[in-house]
Design an enzyme around this catalytic site. Sequence first.
Site, short mmCIF file in Angstrom:
data_model
loop_
_atom_site.label_atom_id
_atom_site.label_comp_id
_atom_site.label_asym_id
_atom_site.label_seq_id
_atom_site.Cartn_x
_atom_site.Cartn_y
_atom_site.Cartn_z
N GLU A 1 32.86 43.12 43.37
CA GLU A 1 33.97 43.22 44.31
C GLU A 1 33.48 43.80 45.63
OE1 GLU A 1 36.78 45.88 42.52
OE2 GLU A 1 37.51 44.38 41.09
N HIS B 1 33.98 58.40 39.70
CA HIS B 1 35.03 57.42 39.46
C HIS B 1 35.98 57.83 38.35
CE1 HIS B 1 32.77 54.95 42.17
NE2 HIS B 1 31.74 54.92 41.35
N ARG C 1 48.67 51.18 28.22
CA ARG C 1 48.89 52.36 27.37
C ARG C 1 49.50 53.48 28.19
NH1 ARG C 1 45.01 55.46 29.79
NH2 ARG C 1 43.10 54.37 30.38
P1 ADP Z 1 37.48 52.03 35.15
O1 ADP Z 1 38.21 51.01 34.31
O2 ADP Z 1 36.06 52.23 34.71
O3 ADP Z 1 38.24 53.30 35.31
P2 ADP Z 1 38.44 51.00 37.71
O4 ADP Z 1 38.29 49.58 38.08
O5 ADP Z 1 39.77 51.46 37.26
O6 ADP Z 1 37.33 51.36 36.59
O7 ADP Z 1 37.96 51.89 38.92
C1 ADP Z 1 37.83 53.29 38.83
C2 ADP Z 1 37.61 53.88 40.20
O8 ADP Z 1 36.48 53.29 40.84
C3 ADP Z 1 38.73 53.65 41.19
O9 ADP Z 1 39.75 54.61 41.05
C4 ADP Z 1 37.99 53.77 42.52
O10 ADP Z 1 37.76 55.11 42.83
C5 ADP Z 1 36.69 53.13 42.23
N1 ADP Z 1 36.71 51.67 42.56
C6 ADP Z 1 36.92 50.64 41.72
N2 ADP Z 1 36.85 49.46 42.37
C7 ADP Z 1 36.58 49.74 43.66
C8 ADP Z 1 36.37 48.96 44.85
N3 ADP Z 1 36.38 47.64 44.82
N4 ADP Z 1 36.12 49.61 46.01
C9 ADP Z 1 36.08 50.96 46.06
N5 ADP Z 1 36.25 51.73 44.99
C10 ADP Z 1 36.49 51.16 43.79
#
Ligand code: ADP
Length: 638
Positions: free
Chosen positions: A188, A223, A280
């Site tokens: 992404e 994250h 969930r």
């Molecule tokens: P997980 O399922 O491992 O928790 P997520 O897709 O929910 O992963 O992302 C967790 C965190 O990672 C987000 O809250 C954000 O801080 C960061 N993040 C995820 N995707 C992006 C992105 N495309 N650009 C910037 N930060 C991102």
Amino acid sequence: MKIFSKILIANRGEIAVRIMRTCREMGIASVAVYSEFDRDALHVRLADQAVPIGGAQAKESYLNIEKIIAAARLTGADAIHPGYGFLAENAAFAAACEDAGIVFIGPRADVIRALGSKSEARKLTQEAGVPVVPTPAENEFPKLIKASLGGGGRGMRIVRNAAEFKEAFSAARGEAERAFGDGALLVEKYIEAARHVEIQIFGDHHGGVMHLFERDCSVQRRHQKIIEESPSPAVTPEIRNRMTDAAIALARKVGYTNAGTVEFLLAPSGDFYFIEVNTRIQVEHPVTEMVTALDLIRLQIEIEQGGKLPAEQPQQTGHAIEARLYAEDPANDFLPSTGTLHMWRPPQPSDGLRIDSGVNEQDEIGVYYDPLLAKVIAYADDRESAIRRLTYALRNFAAQGVQTNREFLIAMLESEEFKSGKAHTGFKLAVSTKVDEELDGLFCSVVRTYIERTEHARRRILPSIPPRFRNNPTPPPATKFAVGKREYQVGDSLGTIDTLSVGEDHVDALVKGVRHRFGICRRGADYYVRSSLGQQLVRRLPRFPEKTAGGQHQSANSPMPGQVLRILVAEGQQVKPGDGLIVLEAMKMEQTIKATIQGVVRAVLVKPAEVVAPGQMLVEIEAVEDANEHASSTAAKH
Ligand code: ADP
């Protein structure tokens, strides 16, 4: 409408305890399942019934679908609540419940499956007309690589230029394969300075769908969320409308039922992009409960009983913030910290303060499970007041025995970035390592007073003391202490205190004219001290370390958790290798802790019936070649 009379909770820790609370309020009996490690855990004690499901590791216990279904059958549970983590987003588990004729409290298995894959969810979301994070052009940077089946922020990599890409991609693939059993990756556009804003959704089995507004979870570490709030300081009414509409559109598109969370990244421009759906209940659901005055677990249960969602859209009132207290060491890259929770005194809950926790004082914090100790949630009319309330609560939260992120959370809440509402997902607060020597010295003085007034005094009068002990002179007071890696000596400039009274578990004293209570909890040579000035572990150091020329010290430590049955030696007594020192009851057996060197017992650091932790120092022995010679050299020194 069916009414459940018993629910099995396929989880542990705070969320199991939390779900049981609602069960009790609804008059529903609860069944806990537990691993060997958790046999005395809070969630087991609070349940109406409990079923053991195997070993310490998650794989043998909380992830074992067969055993959990068998436990539900055995106890006649009508439904299973999976909590979060473990089997909560496992479509096979949801399907297995259904096959067994047990209601799964969560979305349908096909919806969990479809939304569990980030790439599949992306497709569905786009079809629902909701913007997803753009796929970057080949030479467009920064990019973010993540596992399609990922979770918990694991395996994500930011790539800032083309040179780094290839290596990062293959490293991420390997990690995804190992962690999630599937190497599928997603690339992404990395959104700079984004906020994490998510919408709580609910669907019932009558076609009803609603949202419960947003949660802002921008304060993260690797994250992973650590502070969450509602409303978001970055969300305007206009953004809120667009975002909740988007979440509802996705929910309708997949026929969503039960609780879910649609996660978005909110860019500084006000544009937002879908990232994933969690099918969930979330760790951070309490902030939504506080601003909507709804019980989300109750809603989940009622939906599976066939109930309808409220006819009117709930309101969002006031401001709620949650902080996650973890057993982890900020000074050591936030690695999980294990040990015994010697001191666990959460602040008093109130209307504006909620504490969700699954641990007890003296619990072992192991390596097997998530190191979340407690969630502290403050609610107030406005954000500033909620921050103040939460900060105050964390300051007064005594949690010692393992390292925690408590002070880091306080520093975060007090940072300008957070207070101004500008902390985004890229914000990193530097860990402070500042040392307050004056405060450390004060705590050492308190401990010294405590030792003098309680332990030495008690030794002189207690009849249970071994007879030969009475012939010994009172040992000189402890003079050397360690706080962290720093040593303090009485006679240095230890803070002076004016002692008012001393009890089994505290010292009351005047410090610069102000009365303070120092709560004290002793574990061998370790003294956990807490007060409104702070909390600290003060370790008493051996009394005669400088005399070890030629000799050495040995401390007999407890090899496992246990209870002191008998003390076989007294201070001043000579011992040789193989002599019994202490008899412990551990693992339901008597274990004699023996000396391994020849020497003189310098200190017995435990008392009969005391509960000891693994590694705790029990007896301090000073090695001497010839005990007679030693006795005279000691006499000469004093
Ligand atoms: P997980 O399922 O491992 O928790 P997520 O897709 O929910 O992963 O992302 C967790 C965190 O990672 C987000 O809250 C954000 O801080 C960061 N993040 C995820 N995707 C992006 C992105 N495309 N650009 C910037 N930060 C991102």
